[in-house]
Design an enzyme around this catalytic site. Structure first.
Site, short mmCIF file in Angstrom:
data_model
loop_
_atom_site.label_atom_id
_atom_site.label_comp_id
_atom_site.label_asym_id
_atom_site.label_seq_id
_atom_site.Cartn_x
_atom_site.Cartn_y
_atom_site.Cartn_z
N LYS A 150 -38.38 -48.76 -16.12
CA LYS A 150 -37.67 -48.70 -17.39
C LYS A 150 -37.91 -49.99 -18.18
O LYS A 150 -38.19 -51.03 -17.59
CB LYS A 150 -36.15 -48.59 -17.13
CG LYS A 150 -35.68 -47.25 -16.62
CD LYS A 150 -34.17 -47.25 -16.41
CE LYS A 150 -33.67 -45.91 -15.89
NZ LYS A 150 -33.83 -44.80 -16.85
N ARG A 158 -32.36 -36.10 -9.74
CA ARG A 158 -32.50 -34.70 -9.31
C ARG A 158 -33.09 -34.61 -7.91
O ARG A 158 -32.81 -33.66 -7.18
CB ARG A 158 -33.32 -33.92 -10.35
CG ARG A 158 -34.72 -34.42 -10.55
CD ARG A 158 -35.34 -33.96 -11.86
NE ARG A 158 -34.85 -34.74 -13.01
CZ ARG A 158 -35.19 -34.52 -14.27
NH1 ARG A 158 -36.04 -33.54 -14.56
NH2 ARG A 158 -34.71 -35.26 -15.24
N1 BES Z 1 -30.28 -42.60 -14.76
C1 BES Z 1 -31.14 -42.05 -15.74
C2 BES Z 1 -30.38 -41.32 -16.84
C3 BES Z 1 -29.46 -42.14 -17.69
C4 BES Z 1 -29.88 -42.64 -18.91
C5 BES Z 1 -28.16 -42.39 -17.30
C6 BES Z 1 -29.03 -43.37 -19.69
C7 BES Z 1 -27.31 -43.13 -18.09
C8 BES Z 1 -27.74 -43.62 -19.29
C9 BES Z 1 -32.10 -41.06 -15.10
O1 BES Z 1 -32.45 -41.32 -13.79
C10 BES Z 1 -33.37 -41.13 -15.89
O2 BES Z 1 -33.96 -42.17 -15.93
N2 BES Z 1 -33.72 -40.02 -16.52
C11 BES Z 1 -34.88 -39.96 -17.33
C12 BES Z 1 -35.55 -38.64 -17.05
C13 BES Z 1 -36.93 -38.53 -17.63
C14 BES Z 1 -37.87 -39.47 -16.94
C15 BES Z 1 -37.38 -37.10 -17.49
C16 BES Z 1 -34.45 -40.04 -18.79
O3 BES Z 1 -33.40 -39.51 -19.13
O4 BES Z 1 -35.15 -40.69 -19.56
ZN ZN Z 2 -34.06 -42.67 -13.57
#
Ligand code: BES
Ligand code: ZN
Ligand code: ZN
Length: 502
Positions: free
Chosen positions: A279, A353
């Site tokens: 990230k 997931r």
């Molecule tokens: N933990 C994140 C989702 C999240 C984002 C929670 C902001 C709280 C605040 C999750 O694991 C994630 O990174 N999801 C990705 C999925 C994508 C790579 C398909 C996302 O939402 O960008």
């Molecule tokens: Zn994530």
């Protein structure tokens, strides 16, 4: 804060809170104290153009004619319109505005409100609950703050004619609040303190309440072929864990004693760097609360056991840390889940997931619950859809989705249902495995839910609640201070109480 319910009657000392109604009229107690102080309260109300709107406040400091520190007039709107959430808002607002001055005793003269939703004692209990919920503070790491700087109210007295019944109702609310506070604490802890093992240790403390707790280690999970969950934790120095918590409230109560009526599963990523699909740095600290789903399940178990709910329920949480490392899972890797289904990991940041997949399979295999609800801070996309107002509900059963909507509106932990058409499932087909873990840019929250659905057995009534927009708040509200919200505990406690107990 010591909370008590006592008979009506004007207190001699401390802070007195009295009610005003829509249009600016005063309650009986407000009139009484106004007389004692020679009309000081009504003059203040007039100067402040007090309209009696819900949550509106006017104070009179050190009024003459009595020994009170201050008198506070709070608006409750139209009395017949006051519902239980409104009562909580009153309690929370009072706490919020008075606690900075650290009064010893605050007495709230709650004059009967006839005709509103709920009864007088219920309103009184919820006023106290609102103040209690607002009093939460995560201040264990503030070493420079003196005790006398911390906002607090030493004693809160609700003056009401039906104190006994109010106390009884409040006792239950207080148990639920203890669950909410556990969740808020877990969500607020930084990831160097709260990681899978320390999280599991906290869960083990719940055995004191009669909850049975089992902890699975990585080698236990290897034996169960949990390749999806283990792949996520592979790059971390911290060992992954799974915690199983059981509350058997029906034990010794006849036929249903052995079945699990409802199960809850939570995503517990104690820190989500994204892994190799790392990230951006800005805001990454927020990912300490990527265990909000697991935190809610744990707090819910505490609430249910605390109030001795008449239900057999199991809570399962998958605990991992998602880190980049020489041993970390790579984009393109294929893992085999406990269900036997294979997954192509296109993006290591779509890890929640993967963790849930194995936790869901394990829960169904082991406990065969009729109803299964999972909570997860699963997608950033849910914030795009719903912001910080409602959690997304994705269900294979309309009745369950409706119940979650209704319980959400009743508790203030609101939800909104999403579509689950099979066309969305097409988007997670993989060329080389049974599925891939991302479905592209669009409909990201739904494709994530469709992924989870592949791990749900036909007979299971299931809902997934995406709480990514709800687990953390950057603004104070009357009953939820900013920080970890504890979202999910009240919602699911209400669902259990209304539909699964007895
Ligand atoms: N933990 C994140 C989702 C999240 C984002 C929670 C902001 C709280 C605040 C999750 O694991 C994630 O990174 N999801 C990705 C999925 C994508 C790579 C398909 C996302 O939402 O960008
Ligand atoms: Zn994530
Ligand atoms: Zn995550």
């Amino acid at each position: 804060m010591k909370i008590s319910f006592t008979k009506p009657g004007l207190p001699e000392t401390g802070v007195l809170v009295v009610m005003g109604f829509d249009g600016g009229t005063l309650s009986e107690s407000a009139h009484a104290i106004d007389e004692v102080t020679g009309g000081a309260l009504s003059r203040a109300a007039k100067v402040a153009k007090f309209k009696g709107k819900l949550g509106e406040m006017v104070s009179v400091l050190a009024p003459s004619g009595c020994k009170l520190e201050s008198i506070v007039l709070i608006g409750i709107g139209k009395p017949e319109k006051l519902d239980l959430l409104g009562a909580e808002k009153i309690g929370g607002t009072i706490y919020m505005s008075l606690s900075a001055k650290q009064p010893r005793t605050v007495s709230i003269a709650f004059d009967a409100v006839e005709g509103g939703e709920g009864r007088v004692w219920e309103h009184a209990a919820h006023i106290a609950n609102g103040a209690l919920l607002r009093s939460f503070r995560f201040d264990k790491y503030r070493t420079k703050e003196e005790a006398d700087q911390k906002p607090s109210i030493r004693a809160l007295k609700i003056l009401t004619s039906s104190g006994g019944r109010a106390r009884k109702a409040f006792d239950v609310l207080e148990k639920v609040a203890e669950g909410i506070f556990l969740t808020r604490n877990l969500v607020s802890e930084p990831a160097n303190i709260l990681y899978p093992d320390s999280f599991a240790q906290t869960c083990l403390e719940l055995t004191e309440l009669g909850i049975e707790v089992d902890v699975l280690s990585e080698s236990d999970m290897q034996k169960l072929n949990m390749g999806a969950l283990l792949g996520v934790g592979q790059g971390s120095e911290r060992e992954s864990k799974m915690v199983i918590m059981r509350w058997n409230g029906l034990q010794g109560k006849g036929r249903k004693a052995k079945t699990t009526q409802i199960a809850f599963v939570g995503k517990g990523v104690t820190f989500d760097t994204g892994g190799i699909s790392i990230k951006p740095a800005a805001g990454m600290e927020d990912m300490k609360w990527d265990m909000g789903g697991a935190g809610a399940v744990t707090g819910l178990m505490k609430a249910l056991a605390g109030r001795k709910a008449n239900v057999n329920v199991v809570g399962v949480i998958g605990l991992v840390e998602n880190m980049p490392d020489g041993r970390a899972q790579r984009p393109g890797d294929v893992v085999t889940s406990m269900s036997g289904q294979t997954i192509e990991v296109i993006n290591t940041d779509a890890e929640g997931r993967l963790v849930l997949a194995d936790a869901l399979t394990y829960t169904q295999k082991e406990y065969e619950p009729k109803t299964l609800i999972n909570l997860a801070t699963l997608t950033g996309a849910i914030l795009v859809s719903l912001g910080n107002e409602r959690a997304g509900v994705f269900a294979n059963n309309e009745e369950l989705a409706n119940r979650l909507k209704e319980c959400g509106d009743e508790t203030g932990e609101k939800t909104w249902p999403f579509p689950m058409d099979n066309e969305y499932d097409e988007l997670i087909k993989s060329q080389i495995a049974d599925m891939k873990n991302v479905g592209g840019r669009f409909g990201g929250s739904i494709t994530a839910a469709k992924f989870l659905e592949r791990f749900i057995e036909k007979e299971t009534t299931w809902a997934h609640i995406d709480i990514a927009g709800m687990a953390w708040s950057t603004k104070d509200t009357p009953t939820v201070p900013k920080g970890g919200t504890g979202y999910g505990v009240r919602l699911l406690d209400r669902l259990v109480a209304k539909y699964y107990e007895g």
